[in-house]
Scaffold this active site. Structure first.
Site, short mmCIF file in Angstrom:
data_model
loop_
_atom_site.label_atom_id
_atom_site.label_comp_id
_atom_site.label_asym_id
_atom_site.label_seq_id
_atom_site.Cartn_x
_atom_site.Cartn_y
_atom_site.Cartn_z
N ASP A 135 80.16 -45.45 9.69
CA ASP A 135 80.15 -44.13 9.03
C ASP A 135 80.33 -43.09 10.03
O ASP A 135 81.09 -42.06 9.85
CB ASP A 135 78.88 -43.78 8.30
CG ASP A 135 78.62 -44.68 7.09
OD1 ASP A 135 79.32 -44.71 6.20
OD2 ASP A 135 77.55 -45.51 7.31
N HIS B 157 70.66 -52.27 4.47
CA HIS B 157 71.77 -53.21 4.17
C HIS B 157 71.17 -54.65 4.75
O HIS B 157 71.97 -55.54 4.92
CB HIS B 157 73.08 -52.80 5.06
CG HIS B 157 73.26 -51.19 5.01
ND1 HIS B 157 73.06 -50.34 6.02
CD2 HIS B 157 74.05 -50.89 4.13
CE1 HIS B 157 73.43 -49.34 5.63
NE2 HIS B 157 74.23 -49.28 4.52
N THR C 27 42.97 -59.82 -46.13
CA THR C 27 42.01 -59.09 -45.05
C THR C 27 40.79 -58.70 -45.73
O THR C 27 40.82 -58.89 -46.70
CB THR C 27 43.09 -58.03 -44.28
OG1 THR C 27 43.06 -56.82 -45.24
CG2 THR C 27 44.26 -58.55 -43.73
#
Length: 590
Positions: A113, A225, A516
């Site tokens: 860079d 990296h 139920t």
């Protein structure tokens, strides 16, 4: 390392990801050929320093995610983990941004860079553009000795630098001031990362010989990296953070003491997700870092910012950055803290808390009026406490006596705990109403006292249904309070029961026919509302319970327990049976 990805073509992935930024921020444009994201120029662009950054892809939202109003002007992307070319950067500096007030080119301190961005800077200068170049380096995971002439690597702390210089440029500051504040910020910034694993790049073959970290081993100081850090260690998260803070703040570590500080210095804490840590764990990490900073270093950060700001694909790690809030020398409105707080229209900058909210952090909140609990709010609906106690006791004692039968049924079609749960609740309510200090003259208050018992003693689905029904029953009674003492008649109780059944339907899909307790409760309630006769209502509950023997279960554990041949036509629903026994007991006591 996870080698699974949705995309296999890494180049297409990078282009698509950059393109998406123009979809989420309409002020941006995309030069696809050169992989440049840039702010659409307007008249105001000429009055501000342009800021260009960039780097390899795979660190999203860095770097293109920080282009936008109040932050960066342009970003140049390389392939995954690879620097963009000098030509890409040159085009950004000379063709995609305004150059009237100059250009700051700023990137992380990595060799590729630095060289490629540096070439572009020299070309821009040669073309007559006033340009400054600044490589950001904040990592302390690799100390002075090992990093040598290269200097500190750039990791997530650099996002703070980008935020600060972007906000400063937006004020119309000169290139000299913007560059100077970049340097001040970097000089007062330290960061260190840690990761449990390396990452895999989409589209690459898996290297069978690639080194893997053993389970539980942490690489302290791992770069973005997969670069190695200071050491590997197997430790708890508390021990890991203690080590990381020592690397950041130990003034006696001459290899890593990049920022000196004294009591009273103010810091900003920046916690960054490398991409693969869950939001839950990252939040836990933030709390532990904050706790240790206060306990071991007497540092109470004036800002704590957490999120995924500079990732390493799906890296299973995080980084901690500390920025000492040094004086910029530029006066009000341009302190490091004010520049961090300044608004920015960049999709990657996720720090929504405003300055005014931070400044009120230690203020005591307005005390809200305390709402009285239901049992603290008397009503005018009255009962005959002796009759109330007698009738209720009869129902409760019948439940207790029925426990063995309910348990037997539930061992066949359920978990085997229904009878015990009903008995536990019945015994607790019975003890409450037999307590001489319990006042049962207020109908609403009496129901509320019973409700509290049910909520605290009965668990599971049936406990929740009973609690909802009783809370609604209390409300249904209270709505009929006309403001003067009134006897709670069967008509009033019936109306309250009608309200309860309606309310219960909001929270459960169970209906008669589902096998139920609703097969007993609903017929009872409907018959009571219709006839105002509790004996007829209890009989309806018995009939509803008996009908459950031939029903196919559609809710509850009976849906998937055993063979239906074992119980269909023979065993009623345990919950319905227990409730029916209670209601029968009530009716027989009247």
């Amino acid at each position: 390392m996870s080698s699974k990805h949705f995309f296999t073509d890494a180049n297409k992935l990078v282009i698509d990801a950059l393109q998406s930024l123009t979809l989420t921020n309409p002020s941006l444009e995309f030069d696809q050929e050169n992989k440049i994201i840039f702010s659409r120029p307007d008249e105001s662009s000429k009055s501000k320093v342009s800021i260009i950054t960039g780097g390899g892809s795979g660190h999203e939202p860095a770097f293109a995610g920080y282009v936008g109003k109040g932050m960066l002007t342009a970003s140049v992307a390389g392939s995954i983990f690879a620097s963009p070319s000098a030509e890409q950067v040159r085009r950004a500096a000379m063709e995609r941004v305004a150059t009237d007030k100059g250009v700051l080119v700023i990137m992380n301190n990595y060799t590729g860079d630095v060289l490629n961005f540096g070439i572009a800077v020299e070309k821009a200068k040669a073309a007559g553009i006033k340009t400054e170049f600044f490589p950001m380096g904040d990592d302390v995971g690799v100390g002075r000795k090992k990093s040598g002439k290269v200097g500190r690597r750039g990791i997530a702390g650099g996002i703070l630098i980008l935020k600060i210089v972007g906000a400063l440029a937006d004020t119309g500051a000169s290139l000299e001031d913007v560059y100077g504040v970049a340097k001040i910020t970097n000089d007062n910034l330290v960061s260190v990362g840690a990761s449990l694993e390396h990452v895999h790049v989409p589209g690459r073959e898996v290297d069978p010989n690639a080194e893997q970290l053993s389970p539980g081993v942490v690489e302290v100081g791992m770069g973005i990296h997969n670069e190695p850090g200071s050491h590997r260690v197997k430790c708890t998260v508390e021990e890991l953070i203690k080590t990381m803070l020592q690397q950041l703040l130990d003034q006696n570590d001459k290899d890593r003491a990049f920022v000196s500080y004294k009591p009273g210095d103010k810091f900003l804490l920046f916690i960054n997700n490398l991409g693969g840590v869950s939001a839950l764990e990252l939040s836990g990490i933030t709390s532990e870092v904050h706790r240790q900073l206060g306990k071991d270093y007497k540092i109470a950060p004036v800002r704590t910012i957490q999120g995924a700001f500079q990732t390493s694909l799906n890296g299973l790690g995080f980084s901690v950055s500390l920025l000492k809030l040094a004086d910029t020398g530029l006066g009000p409105g341009k302190s490091l803290l004010e520049l961090v707080d300044a608004p920015a229209e960049a999709v990657g900058w996720a720090a929504p808390i405003t300055t005014s909210t931070w400044e009120r952090a230690n203020e005591k909140g307005t005390e809200l009026p305390k709402t009285k609990l239901p049992e603290e709010q008397p009503s005018n609906l009255k009962t005959d406490p002796t009759a109330f106690k007698t009738i209720l006791s009869a129902g409760l004692q019948r439940i207790i006596a029925a426990e063995p039968q309910v348990t037997h049924f539930d061992t066949i079609v359920g978990d085997g705990d229904c009878g015990i749960g009903l008995k536990r609740g019945a015994e607790a309510v019975l003890a409450k109403i037999n307590d001489p200090s319990t006042n049962l003259t207020d109908a609403v208050n009496a129901v509320n006292q019973i409700t509290n018992i049910v909520e605290n003693v009965m668990d599971g689905t049936s406990g929740a249904i009973y609690a909802i029904f009783l809370n609604a029953l209390s409300h249904g009674l209270r709505t009929q309070d006309k403001g003067s003492p009134t006897q709670a008649t069967v008509e009033i109780w019936s109306e309250a029961v009608r309200y309860s059944i309606t309310a219960l339907g909001t929270y459960t899909p169970a209906q008669p026919g589902d096998r139920t307790l609703m097969d007993a409760l609903v017929p009872f309630s409907k018959k009571l509302v219709e006839t105002k006769d509790i004996k007829a209502a209890a009989k309806a509950a018995q009939e509803g319970t008996e009908a459950t023997k031939s029903m196919k279960a559609s809710l509850g554990r009976a849906v998937y327990v055993g063979s239906e041949d074992e119980w269909v036509g023979k065993v009623p629903d345990p919950g319905a049976y227990g409730l029916s026994e209670f209601l029968t007991g009530l009716s027989e006591a009247i």
